[in-house]
Write a protein that holds these residues in place. Structure first.
Motif, PDB file in Angstrom:
ATOM      1  N   ALA A  36       4.043  72.944  72.898  1.00  0.00           N
ATOM      2  CA  ALA A  36       4.904  72.229  71.952  1.00  0.00           C
ATOM      3  C   ALA A  36       6.134  73.066  71.618  1.00  0.00           C
ATOM      4  O   ALA A  36       7.251  72.537  71.521  1.00  0.00           O
ATOM      5  CB  ALA A  36       4.127  71.880  70.687  1.00  0.00           C
ATOM      6  N   ALA A  37       5.953  74.378  71.457  1.00  0.00           N
ATOM      7  CA  ALA A  37       7.093  75.268  71.181  1.00  0.00           C
ATOM      8  C   ALA A  37       8.079  75.253  72.344  1.00  0.00           C
ATOM      9  O   ALA A  37       9.300  75.184  72.132  1.00  0.00           O
ATOM     10  CB  ALA A  37       6.604  76.689  70.913  1.00  0.00           C
ATOM     11  N   ASN A  38       7.558  75.303  73.560  1.00  0.00           N
ATOM     12  CA  ASN A  38       8.441  75.253  74.730  1.00  0.00           C
ATOM     13  C   ASN A  38       9.184  73.919  74.813  1.00  0.00           C
ATOM     14  O   ASN A  38      10.366  73.876  75.175  1.00  0.00           O
ATOM     15  CB  ASN A  38       7.651  75.507  76.014  1.00  0.00           C
ATOM     16  N   ALA A  39       8.510  72.848  74.451  1.00  0.00           N
ATOM     17  CA  ALA A  39       9.161  71.536  74.442  1.00  0.00           C
ATOM     18  C   ALA A  39      10.285  71.508  73.400  1.00  0.00           C
ATOM     19  O   ALA A  39      11.370  70.959  73.655  1.00  0.00           O
ATOM     20  CB  ALA A  39       8.131  70.447  74.165  1.00  0.00           C
ATOM     21  N   LEU A  40      10.048  72.127  72.247  1.00  0.00           N
ATOM     22  CA  LEU A  40      11.097  72.183  71.213  1.00  0.00           C
ATOM     23  C   LEU A  40      12.278  73.049  71.670  1.00  0.00           C
ATOM     24  O   LEU A  40      13.435  72.728  71.402  1.00  0.00           O
ATOM     25  CB  LEU A  40      10.521  72.726  69.908  1.00  0.00           C
ATOM     26  N   ARG A  41      11.994  74.128  72.371  1.00  0.00           N
ATOM     27  CA  ARG A  41      13.086  74.976  72.885  1.00  0.00           C
ATOM     28  C   ARG A  41      13.904  74.211  73.936  1.00  0.00           C
ATOM     29  O   ARG A  41      15.116  74.403  74.034  1.00  0.00           O
ATOM     30  CB  ARG A  41      12.530  76.268  73.442  1.00  0.00           C
ATOM     31  N   GLN A  42      13.255  73.316  74.665  1.00  0.00           N
ATOM     32  CA  GLN A  42      13.971  72.472  75.615  1.00  0.00           C
ATOM     33  C   GLN A  42      14.915  71.527  74.861  1.00  0.00           C
ATOM     34  O   GLN A  42      16.026  71.261  75.312  1.00  0.00           O
ATOM     35  CB  GLN A  42      12.970  71.678  76.471  1.00  0.00           C
ATOM     36  N   VAL A  43      14.484  71.053  73.714  1.00  0.00           N
ATOM     37  CA  VAL A  43      15.350  70.212  72.875  1.00  0.00           C
ATOM     38  C   VAL A  43      16.581  71.015  72.453  1.00  0.00           C
ATOM     39  O   VAL A  43      17.712  70.509  72.483  1.00  0.00           O
ATOM     40  CB  VAL A  43      14.594  69.686  71.634  1.00  0.00           C
ATOM     41  N   LEU A  44      16.369  72.270  72.054  1.00  0.00           N
ATOM     42  CA  LEU A  44      17.488  73.116  71.638  1.00  0.00           C
ATOM     43  C   LEU A  44      18.478  73.320  72.778  1.00  0.00           C
ATOM     44  O   LEU A  44      19.687  73.338  72.563  1.00  0.00           O
ATOM     45  CB  LEU A  44      16.984  74.473  71.134  1.00  0.00           C
ATOM     46  N   GLU A  45      17.964  73.492  73.986  1.00  0.00           N
ATOM     47  CA  GLU A  45      18.837  73.740  75.131  1.00  0.00           C
ATOM     48  C   GLU A  45      19.591  72.494  75.578  1.00  0.00           C
ATOM     49  O   GLU A  45      20.774  72.565  75.894  1.00  0.00           O
ATOM     50  CB  GLU A  45      18.023  74.283  76.310  1.00  0.00           C
ATOM     51  N   THR A  46      18.889  71.367  75.606  1.00  0.00           N
ATOM     52  CA  THR A  46      19.500  70.153  76.172  1.00  0.00           C
ATOM     53  C   THR A  46      20.086  69.216  75.135  1.00  0.00           C
ATOM     54  O   THR A  46      20.980  68.435  75.447  1.00  0.00           O
ATOM     55  CB  THR A  46      18.457  69.374  76.992  1.00  0.00           C
ATOM     56  N   GLN A  47      19.557  69.258  73.943  1.00  0.00           N
ATOM     57  CA  GLN A  47      19.924  68.346  72.866  1.00  0.00           C
ATOM     58  C   GLN A  47      19.816  66.888  73.323  1.00  0.00           C
ATOM     59  O   GLN A  47      20.658  66.054  73.014  1.00  0.00           O
ATOM     60  CB  GLN A  47      21.324  68.658  72.337  1.00  0.00           C
ATOM     61  N   SER A  48      18.731  66.601  74.055  1.00  0.00           N
ATOM     62  CA  SER A  48      18.548  65.246  74.579  1.00  0.00           C
ATOM     63  C   SER A  48      17.426  64.530  73.831  1.00  0.00           C
ATOM     64  O   SER A  48      16.464  65.157  73.376  1.00  0.00           O
ATOM     65  CB  SER A  48      18.236  65.281  76.075  1.00  0.00           C
ATOM     66  N   GLU A  49      17.564  63.233  73.731  1.00  0.00           N
ATOM     67  CA  GLU A  49      16.546  62.403  73.092  1.00  0.00           C
ATOM     68  C   GLU A  49      15.247  62.431  73.896  1.00  0.00           C
ATOM     69  O   GLU A  49      14.159  62.398  73.316  1.00  0.00           O
ATOM     70  CB  GLU A  49      17.048  60.962  72.958  1.00  0.00           C
ATOM     71  N   THR A  50      15.356  62.491  75.201  1.00  0.00           N
ATOM     72  CA  THR A  50      14.162  62.532  76.049  1.00  0.00           C
ATOM     73  C   THR A  50      13.342  63.776  75.752  1.00  0.00           C
ATOM     74  O   THR A  50      12.113  63.710  75.604  1.00  0.00           O
ATOM     75  CB  THR A  50      14.560  62.500  77.544  1.00  0.00           C
ATOM     76  N   ALA A  51      14.001  64.919  75.670  1.00  0.00           N
ATOM     77  CA  ALA A  51      13.305  66.171  75.349  1.00  0.00           C
ATOM     78  C   ALA A  51      12.697  66.093  73.949  1.00  0.00           C
ATOM     79  O   ALA A  51      11.582  66.573  73.728  1.00  0.00           O
ATOM     80  CB  ALA A  51      14.263  67.350  75.461  1.00  0.00           C
ATOM     81  N   LEU A  52      13.420  65.484  73.012  1.00  0.00           N
ATOM     82  CA  LEU A  52      12.907  65.341  71.653  1.00  0.00           C
ATOM     83  C   LEU A  52      11.651  64.469  71.638  1.00  0.00           C
ATOM     84  O   LEU A  52      10.669  64.798  70.966  1.00  0.00           O
ATOM     85  CB  LEU A  52      13.975  64.765  70.732  1.00  0.00           C
ATOM     86  N   ASN A  53      11.669  63.379  72.376  1.00  0.00           N
ATOM     87  CA  ASN A  53      10.492  62.504  72.424  1.00  0.00           C
ATOM     88  C   ASN A  53       9.297  63.233  73.034  1.00  0.00           C
ATOM     89  O   ASN A  53       8.172  63.097  72.550  1.00  0.00           O
ATOM     90  CB  ASN A  53      10.801  61.233  73.203  1.00  0.00           C
ATOM     91  N   PHE A  54       9.529  64.024  74.077  1.00  0.00           N
ATOM     92  CA  PHE A  54       8.444  64.794  74.688  1.00  0.00           C
ATOM     93  C   PHE A  54       7.899  65.822  73.694  1.00  0.00           C
ATOM     94  O   PHE A  54       6.686  65.986  73.555  1.00  0.00           O
ATOM     95  CB  PHE A  54       8.935  65.489  75.962  1.00  0.00           C
TER      96      PHE A  54
END
Length: 122
Positions: A36-54
């Protein structure tokens, strides 16, 4: 479900704090917390809704008691972050603060005024 502004610095800081708390979790669900932490860091990097949903799905897959613990720790971390930020904002800028004038030294004043002999007489 609340819409999030992924270009808002406060939102991104909250995501970073949550990811940091997830990184520190221990116990049987440690692997899931790291995912979950890695998924949140992906949100920080991409700032995408898809990453946020994941990331949301990864967080929601955690045991409810773990999520509660994470929320509590993240809230405490956020409060500490805000307090530190406020303290830093109140601190004077060292570039703008003039150093206090140095106090005169009686020894140096005596030497400079000639009141103290510094030559040796053999």
């Amino acid at each position: 479900m609340m819409a999030m502004e992924l270009n808002d610095t406060r939102t991104l800081e909250a995501i970073r704090i949550l990811a940091d708390v997830l990184d520190e979790m221990a116990g049987p669900e440690r692997l899931e917390c790291l995912m979950a932490a890695n998924a949140l860091r992906q949100v920080l990097e991409t700032q995408s809704e898809t990453a946020l949903n994941f990331a949301r799905q990864a967080f929601e897959s955690l045991d409810p008691s773990i999520r509660t613990e994470i929320r509590n720790e993240a809230t405490e971390a956020a409060i500490k972050f805000i307090q530190a930020k406020e303290k830093a904002a109140k601190a004077p800028n060292p570039r703008l603060v003039r150093p206090a004038p140095k106090q005169p030294s009686p020894v140096l004043d005596a030497i400079n005024s000639g009141g103290m002999r510094t030559e040796r007489k053999w």
